[in-house]
Enzyme design. Structure first.
Site, PDB file in Angstrom:
ATOM      1  N   LYS A  44      56.890 -26.207  32.222  1.00 53.57           N
ATOM      2  CA  LYS A  44      56.744 -26.407  33.057  1.00 53.57           C
ATOM      3  C   LYS A  44      54.905 -27.554  32.139  1.00 53.57           C
ATOM      4  O   LYS A  44      54.526 -27.361  31.694  1.00 53.57           O
ATOM      5  CB  LYS A  44      55.169 -25.403  33.471  1.00 53.57           C
ATOM      6  N   GLY A  85      48.321 -24.380  24.543  1.00 54.88           N
ATOM      7  CA  GLY A  85      47.110 -25.530  25.702  1.00 54.88           C
ATOM      8  C   GLY A  85      46.204 -24.391  25.216  1.00 54.88           C
ATOM      9  O   GLY A  85      45.969 -23.891  24.149  1.00 54.88           O
ATOM     10  N   SER A  86      45.157 -23.940  25.599  1.00 53.99           N
ATOM     11  CA  SER A  86      43.873 -23.675  25.331  1.00 53.99           C
ATOM     12  C   SER A  86      44.126 -22.692  25.532  1.00 53.99           C
ATOM     13  O   SER A  86      44.693 -21.631  25.291  1.00 53.99           O
ATOM     14  CB  SER A  86      42.546 -24.439  26.266  1.00 53.99           C
ATOM     15  N   THR A  87      42.957 -22.047  24.234  1.00 50.14           N
ATOM     16  CA  THR A  87      42.785 -20.137  24.221  1.00 50.14           C
ATOM     17  C   THR A  87      42.930 -19.603  25.338  1.00 50.14           C
ATOM     18  O   THR A  87      43.529 -18.445  25.682  1.00 50.14           O
ATOM     19  CB  THR A  87      41.638 -19.976  22.721  1.00 50.14           C
ATOM     20  N   GLY A 126      45.237 -19.215  26.965  1.00 48.18           N
ATOM     21  CA  GLY A 126      46.602 -18.720  26.128  1.00 48.18           C
ATOM     22  C   GLY A 126      46.214 -17.366  26.877  1.00 48.18           C
ATOM     23  O   GLY A 126      47.151 -16.290  26.837  1.00 48.18           O
ATOM     24  N   GLU A 137      50.634 -21.346  21.379  1.00 54.64           N
ATOM     25  CA  GLU A 137      49.824 -22.370  20.185  1.00 54.64           C
ATOM     26  C   GLU A 137      49.128 -22.511  20.705  1.00 54.64           C
ATOM     27  O   GLU A 137      49.007 -23.063  21.762  1.00 54.64           O
ATOM     28  CB  GLU A 137      50.692 -23.309  20.033  1.00 54.64           C
ATOM     29  N   CYS A 146      45.457 -30.505  18.072  1.00 52.27           N
ATOM     30  CA  CYS A 146      45.038 -29.273  18.146  1.00 52.27           C
ATOM     31  C   CYS A 146      44.493 -28.678  16.859  1.00 52.27           C
ATOM     32  O   CYS A 146      43.779 -27.973  16.367  1.00 52.27           O
ATOM     33  CB  CYS A 146      45.794 -27.817  18.539  1.00 52.27           C
ATOM     34  N   GLU A 164      36.192 -26.227  20.000  1.00 46.23           N
ATOM     35  CA  GLU A 164      37.160 -27.230  20.140  1.00 46.23           C
ATOM     36  C   GLU A 164      36.301 -28.162  21.041  1.00 46.23           C
ATOM     37  O   GLU A 164      36.101 -28.096  22.449  1.00 46.23           O
ATOM     38  CB  GLU A 164      38.043 -27.085  20.419  1.00 46.23           C
TER      39      GLU A 164
END
Ligand code: NAD
Length: 510
Positions: A194, A246-248, A251, A268, A302, A403
């Site tokens: 995806k 992707g983003s935390t 996640g 990740e 990242c 970030e």
């Protein structure tokens, strides 16, 4: 590179006269979304739609998971490691074709805003992931294990986990897909991908290449769609592992969704990586490292080394050299080979980065260069932002802690090595770090003391198929690349064999 190759690359451009349409790839067929819906993909350089993409939803995800299951239980599931290696090598050979390299690079430029130089550099490397994991597939082996029992032979075998759901972000779509796809296939799994709704097209183009390479139907499936499609994949009971980049924040949602089915996850996630420059470093090298660590890929990495920690004695010198080097960065047409930095990938991200810049100024950071759309931006509506440097950044400021994911670097000062370590580790993240020094003993002390999945010494941004990559703390779980990644796509089965036939009737309780 020969002048012929250079001339050819300089000719790369949008090959479409009108917006092309892209479908879902499920079970080896190209299909529309069950809902019939589509969405537009935006070219970040112009700010306008350039392609129309099928908007897959939960029903399409379900179809793709079923197709992947059928392939796993069918031919692909029966394939030997040598067969899988051949399929991966064929994919590598297809990806290494000059026309395919150019095709994938062009789609990434149009969809993500990457400059052609970076997109071509990445595209030339894609095949190396296939070749590495083709070799690794055949090196996947279990152990024979000594046990404290007589007449007992014990060994382990590595089994594929089954159907893998791969959910990817928009910044380097093909590369980050291959990081999941190659070890997953090498270990014998089938995959549903995806891609990000922000830049889905290059992954769909990759699916065409996978199809062309002769990969059996259903082994790899691609369902483009919005966030709901990702959520449907993460919570699907037919998925055995989710590999997410992707983003935390997302996640965490993925992990929560996977918990209900006890689906394995590898994550990740984001980072706020320290780039630490000691006074004894080769400062020219270090400044190049800051520039590539913070501004390559328009800072949308990242691993961006955007938290620049500089030792007091050389702080002013580094700041001056960095500004001079930054002034020479060329922004412009992403298809121009001379362009260094392109547009940010999407409007929401562009405005978020501008807000971060405003907030940093309000919190007392000193804006030295950049901070706004450059005067010579190539288009009026593209998401262009001049590379930006802040000095006098404090550790408590948002710009040092959160970030940004844009071309923004902030310089902090430290005096001692202990202070550098304390600053480096004072973050929720732990993805990467760099240390710039000529002192060997200090190198080892710093490598040992820094909490991060990767530490670069006198270099930045190096990755390859064979070296594990991943984060600690809020930067993630698990590793991509290398044999660690391959093992993450397997289950260990332990086998016990009683070799004493004479004692077969004896009942053993312990
Ligand atoms: P994102 O988290 O918004 O989206 C990533 C993917 O998750 C997309 O495909 C999206 O559709 C999907 N998604 C969204 N909500 C979901 C949900 N609830 N369940 C399942 N899937 C869902 O991230 P992004 O904005 O696309 O990417 C930027 C982030 O990715 C940054 O934080 C960056 O640091 C991180 N990143 C990490 C690495 C790494 O290797 N550590 C590499 C690149 C990017």
């Amino acid at each position: 590179m020969t002048s012929g190759e250079l001339a050819q690359e300089q000719r790369l451009s949008n090959p479409y006269d009108s917006p092309p349409r892209f479908q879902l790839f499920i079970g080896g067929s190209w299909v529309d979304a069950a809902s019939g819906r589509t969405f537009s993909s935006i070219d970040p350089t112009t700010g306008h739609a350039w392609a129309e993409v099928a908007e897959g939803g939960p029903e399409d995800i379900d179809r793709a998971v079923r197709a992947a299951r059928t392939a796993f239980e069918g031919g692909w599931g029966q394939a030997t490691a040598a067969d899988r290696a051949v399929a991966l090598r064929r994919l590598g050979d297809t990806l290494a074709r000059p026309d395919v390299i150019e095709r994938l690079a062009v789609h990434e430029v149009l969809d993500t805003g990457k400059v052609v130089r970076e997109a071509m550099g990445l595209a030339r490397a894609f095949s190396s992931w296939c070749y590495y994991f083709a070799g690794a597939a055949q090196a996947l082996q279990g152990d024979t294990i000594p046990v404290p029992m007589k007449d007992t032979f014990t060994y382990t075998v590595r089994r594929p986990v089954g159907v893998v759901g791969a959910i990817t972000p928009w910044n380097s779509p093909i590369l980050l897909t291959l990081w999941k796809l190659c070890p997953a296939l090498a270990a014998g799994n089938t995959v549903v991908i995806k891609p990000s709704e922000v830049a889905p097209v290059s992954t769909i183009e990759l699916a065409k290449v996978i199809d062309e390479s002769g990969m059996p139907p259903g082994v790899v499936n691609v369902v483009s769609g919005q966030r709901e499609a990702g959520a449907a994949l993460a919570s699907h009971p037919g998925v055995d592992k989710i590999a997410f980049t992707g983003s935390t924040a997302t996640g965490r949602s993925v992990m929560r969704a996977a918990a209900d089915n006890l689906t394995r996850v590898s994550l990740e996630l984001g980072g706020k990586s320290p780039n630490i420059i000691f006074a004894d470093a080769d400062l020219g090298l270090a400044v190049n490292g800051i520039v590539s660590g913070a501004f390559a890929a328009t800072g949308q990495m990242c691993t961006a080394g955007s938290r620049v920690l500089v030792q007091d004695d050389v702080y002013d010198e580094v700041l001056e050299a960095l500004m001079e080097r930054t002034r020479s960065i060329v922004m412009g047409d992403p298809f121009d080979w001379a362009t260094d930095v392109g547009a940010l990938t999407w409007g929401t991200q562009y405005h978020k980065v501008l807000d971060d810049i405003t907030k940093a100024q309000a919190q007392g950071a000193r804006l030295m260069i950049g901070g706004a759309r450059p005067g010579n931006a190539p288009t009026a509506d593209g998401y262009h932002l001049a590379p930006t440097i802040f000095a006098d950044v404090g550790q408590e400021m948002d710009i040092a802690r959160q970030e940004v994911f844009g071309p923004v670097a902030g310089l902090l000062r430290f005096r001692t090595e202990q202070e550098a370590v304390a600053l480096a580790n004072d973050t929720e993240y732990g993805l990467a770090a760099a240390v710039w020094t000529r002192d060997l003993a200090r190198t080892h002390r710093m490598v040992n003391a820094i909490d991060a999945g990767t530490v670069w010494v006198n270099c930045y941004r190096r990755v390859t198929a064979s070296v594990p990559f991943g984060g600690v703390k809020a930067s993630g779980l698990g590793r991509e690349n290398g044999l660690d990644a391959l093992r993450d796509y397997t289950e260990t089965k332990s086998v016990w064999i009683d070799t004493n036939e004479e004692a077969r009737d004896a009942f053993r309780l312990a």
